[in-house]
Design an enzyme around this catalytic site. Sequence first.
Site, short mmCIF file in Angstrom:
data_model
loop_
_atom_site.label_atom_id
_atom_site.label_comp_id
_atom_site.label_asym_id
_atom_site.label_seq_id
_atom_site.Cartn_x
_atom_site.Cartn_y
_atom_site.Cartn_z
N LYS A 23 0.84 -1.21 0.00
CA LYS A 23 0.00 0.00 0.00
C LYS A 23 0.87 1.25 0.00
O LYS A 23 0.65 2.17 -0.78
CB LYS A 23 -0.89 0.01 1.25
CG LYS A 23 -1.55 1.35 1.49
CD LYS A 23 -2.34 1.39 2.79
CE LYS A 23 -1.54 1.71 4.01
NZ LYS A 23 -1.35 3.14 4.32
N ASN A 24 1.87 1.28 0.89
CA ASN A 24 2.64 2.51 1.04
C ASN A 24 3.63 2.74 -0.10
O ASN A 24 4.27 3.78 -0.18
CB ASN A 24 3.35 2.54 2.39
CG ASN A 24 2.35 2.74 3.52
OD1 ASN A 24 1.19 3.09 3.27
ND2 ASN A 24 2.78 2.52 4.75
N CYS A 120 -5.92 13.13 12.06
CA CYS A 120 -5.54 11.73 12.00
C CYS A 120 -5.48 11.21 13.42
O CYS A 120 -5.05 11.91 14.33
CB CYS A 120 -4.18 11.61 11.34
SG CYS A 120 -3.57 9.95 11.31
N ARG A 125 0.57 14.91 12.53
CA ARG A 125 0.97 14.77 11.13
C ARG A 125 0.96 16.05 10.31
O ARG A 125 0.21 16.17 9.32
CB ARG A 125 0.14 13.67 10.46
CG ARG A 125 0.23 12.37 11.22
CD ARG A 125 -0.49 11.25 10.56
NE ARG A 125 0.25 10.66 9.46
CZ ARG A 125 -0.16 9.59 8.80
NH1 ARG A 125 -1.29 9.03 9.10
NH2 ARG A 125 0.57 9.10 7.82
N ASP A 309 4.78 1.16 11.73
CA ASP A 309 3.62 0.43 11.20
C ASP A 309 3.55 -1.02 11.68
O ASP A 309 2.58 -1.72 11.40
CB ASP A 309 3.62 0.48 9.66
CG ASP A 309 3.32 1.87 9.15
OD1 ASP A 309 2.86 2.71 9.94
OD2 ASP A 309 3.57 2.12 7.95
N ARG A 401 -8.36 -0.48 4.50
CA ARG A 401 -7.46 0.50 3.88
C ARG A 401 -6.12 -0.16 3.52
O ARG A 401 -5.46 0.28 2.58
CB ARG A 401 -7.18 1.67 4.84
CG ARG A 401 -8.40 2.55 5.09
CD ARG A 401 -8.00 3.75 5.89
NE ARG A 401 -6.75 4.28 5.37
CZ ARG A 401 -5.80 4.86 6.09
NH1 ARG A 401 -5.95 5.02 7.37
NH2 ARG A 401 -4.70 5.30 5.52
N1 EPU Z 1 6.22 15.01 10.02
C1 EPU Z 1 6.37 16.34 10.28
N2 EPU Z 1 6.29 17.22 9.24
C2 EPU Z 1 6.08 16.81 7.96
C3 EPU Z 1 5.92 15.44 7.70
C4 EPU Z 1 6.00 14.55 8.76
O1 EPU Z 1 6.58 16.74 11.42
O2 EPU Z 1 6.01 17.65 7.06
C5 EPU Z 1 6.28 14.05 11.14
C6 EPU Z 1 4.92 13.36 11.36
O3 EPU Z 1 4.08 14.16 12.14
C7 EPU Z 1 5.31 12.06 12.02
C8 EPU Z 1 6.67 11.75 11.38
O4 EPU Z 1 7.14 12.97 10.81
O5 EPU Z 1 5.47 12.26 13.39
C9 EPU Z 1 6.62 10.66 10.32
O6 EPU Z 1 5.79 11.06 9.27
P1 EPU Z 1 6.08 10.65 7.76
O7 EPU Z 1 5.92 11.86 6.93
O8 EPU Z 1 7.35 9.89 7.67
O9 EPU Z 1 4.88 9.68 7.48
P2 EPU Z 1 3.86 9.69 6.26
O10 EPU Z 1 4.59 9.87 5.00
O11 EPU Z 1 2.74 10.60 6.57
C10 EPU Z 1 4.10 7.12 5.87
C11 EPU Z 1 3.18 5.94 5.82
C12 EPU Z 1 2.64 5.66 7.21
C13 EPU Z 1 3.82 5.38 8.13
C14 EPU Z 1 4.81 6.57 8.10
C15 EPU Z 1 6.07 6.34 8.89
C16 EPU Z 1 2.27 6.07 3.60
C17 EPU Z 1 1.11 6.29 2.73
N3 EPU Z 1 2.08 6.21 4.91
O12 EPU Z 1 3.31 8.21 6.35
O13 EPU Z 1 1.84 4.49 7.10
O14 EPU Z 1 3.39 5.17 9.43
O15 EPU Z 1 5.19 6.83 6.73
O16 EPU Z 1 6.74 5.21 8.44
O17 EPU Z 1 3.35 5.75 3.13
C18 EPU Z 1 0.22 2.92 7.74
O18 EPU Z 1 0.45 2.31 6.69
O19 EPU Z 1 -0.45 2.42 8.69
C19 EPU Z 1 0.76 4.26 7.92
C20 EPU Z 1 0.27 5.13 8.79
#
Ligand code: EPU
Length: 426
Positions: A23-24, A120, A125, A309, A401
């Site tokens: 998915k990711n 969320c 996030r 995750d 999801r």
């Molecule tokens: N963060 C910030 N600022 C930003 C972006 C992120 O502070 O601009 C913080 C977030 O608040 C969080 C941390 O950085 O505390 C990690 O966020 P990240 O951006 O790495 O996560 P994401 O891209 O929103 C993806 C996965 C998530 C997974 C995370 C971490 C996808 C679609 N989602 O989310 O997947 O938990 O990386 O590995 O790729 C799941 O599949 O259950 C899921 C939540």
Amino acid sequence: MDTIIIEGGSTRLKGQVTIEGAKNAVLPLLAATILPQEGKTLLRNVPILSDVFTMNNVVKGLNIALEFNQEKKEILVDATGDILDEAPYEYVSQMRASIVVLGPILARQGHAKVSMPGGCSIGSRPIDLHLKGLELMGAKISQVGGDITATAKKLKGANIYMDFPSVGATQNLMMAATLADGVTVIENAAREPEIVDLAVLLNKMGADVKGAGTETLIITGVERLHGAEHDVVQDRIEAGTFMIAAAMTSGDVLIKDAIWEHNRPLLAKLTEMGVEATEEADGIRIKSDLTKLKPVTVKTLPHPGFPTDMQAQFTALMAVVNGESTMIETVFENRFQHLEEMRRMGLHSEILRDTAIIHGGQDLQGAPVMSTDLRASAALILTGMVAKGQTKVTKLNHLDRGYYQFHEKLKALGAKIERVSEVEHV
Ligand code: EPU
């Protein structure tokens, strides 16, 4: 809404299970299909998940032709026509990951308007790192009326140091940089296998992305990108979830096509606990004897650290292993809600800020519980297989999801599990 009903207590999972595409990985890959102005893009090994349908709608909403052949698990995208530059609230609000269309739309169109993703349950996030990076590449960003508007006739290569290796921000900036003028260097970039998968597709499209999988990405902008064919990488989180299911039930399960390297942080902890993990020609075999497993301490971190995750599912394992285990969640600030649900099943745990102490090995009893997010739903189902009596898990929209045919796959391995719709069981 459906309910999953599990009769737990004596399940020992045995056999083999097949894993889907990740998915990711597929969500950002779909965002990348926006970029090519020539040729179609074919994605294979696409998982059939509600998040994929949502992302398909975001892409189609940009006036891009997209066909999802579910039987073949393939998506064909033709973005060669005139595309729109606005991603509407209707779909973006359903899924935070849709923010990754911002970079590609902006890079291709010089302008993008994307609705700000909503709240969320697992943490706040923010998307500041996405926006800061685009600004460094010359984009003017404004946030009005719940929308983010980004404008840059032509993005310029930039040196970007990310405060935190955000997965989504790395993907957004990497895609934006493919069509920028000059070289973009992203330091402290995310290193997840899904980042590597995206870089591979972008390079097949004619981009010049180097360093994916390391902390420094170097992207040299090109004039145009073209369509390409790509197999979505296997889902390490789905694979890991079945590894934990096998470990919890004293099982013997071959997780077909699981990639050892991608699951290394999880495998290290399983092995430390006493689970037997073997790399075989066609996947990873997990064998365990629950009575012999030892408690451990785990800390979630960006890849190659232990994945957030897998945290909820791993706490389910900690809950059934004798002794006191510790889970430290450093990536998201509110990702222990499943422990409150597990308390309904008799779990003793204490949470202090980012640390949960789990007193494992107590007798757990089946209970009605509610999924609080995607990974929590899997964790509750796994716990239900070990708890005595009947567990009913609701709010399965979270499960759908990210897991395809989860209960069917567990059932085929020997779990006593059914999924019923509300109409059938009232
Ligand atoms: N963060 C910030 N600022 C930003 C972006 C992120 O502070 O601009 C913080 C977030 O608040 C969080 C941390 O950085 O505390 C990690 O966020 P990240 O951006 O790495 O996560 P994401 O891209 O929103 C993806 C996965 C998530 C997974 C995370 C971490 C996808 C679609 N989602 O989310 O997947 O938990 O990386 O590995 O790729 C799941 O599949 O259950 C899921 C939540």
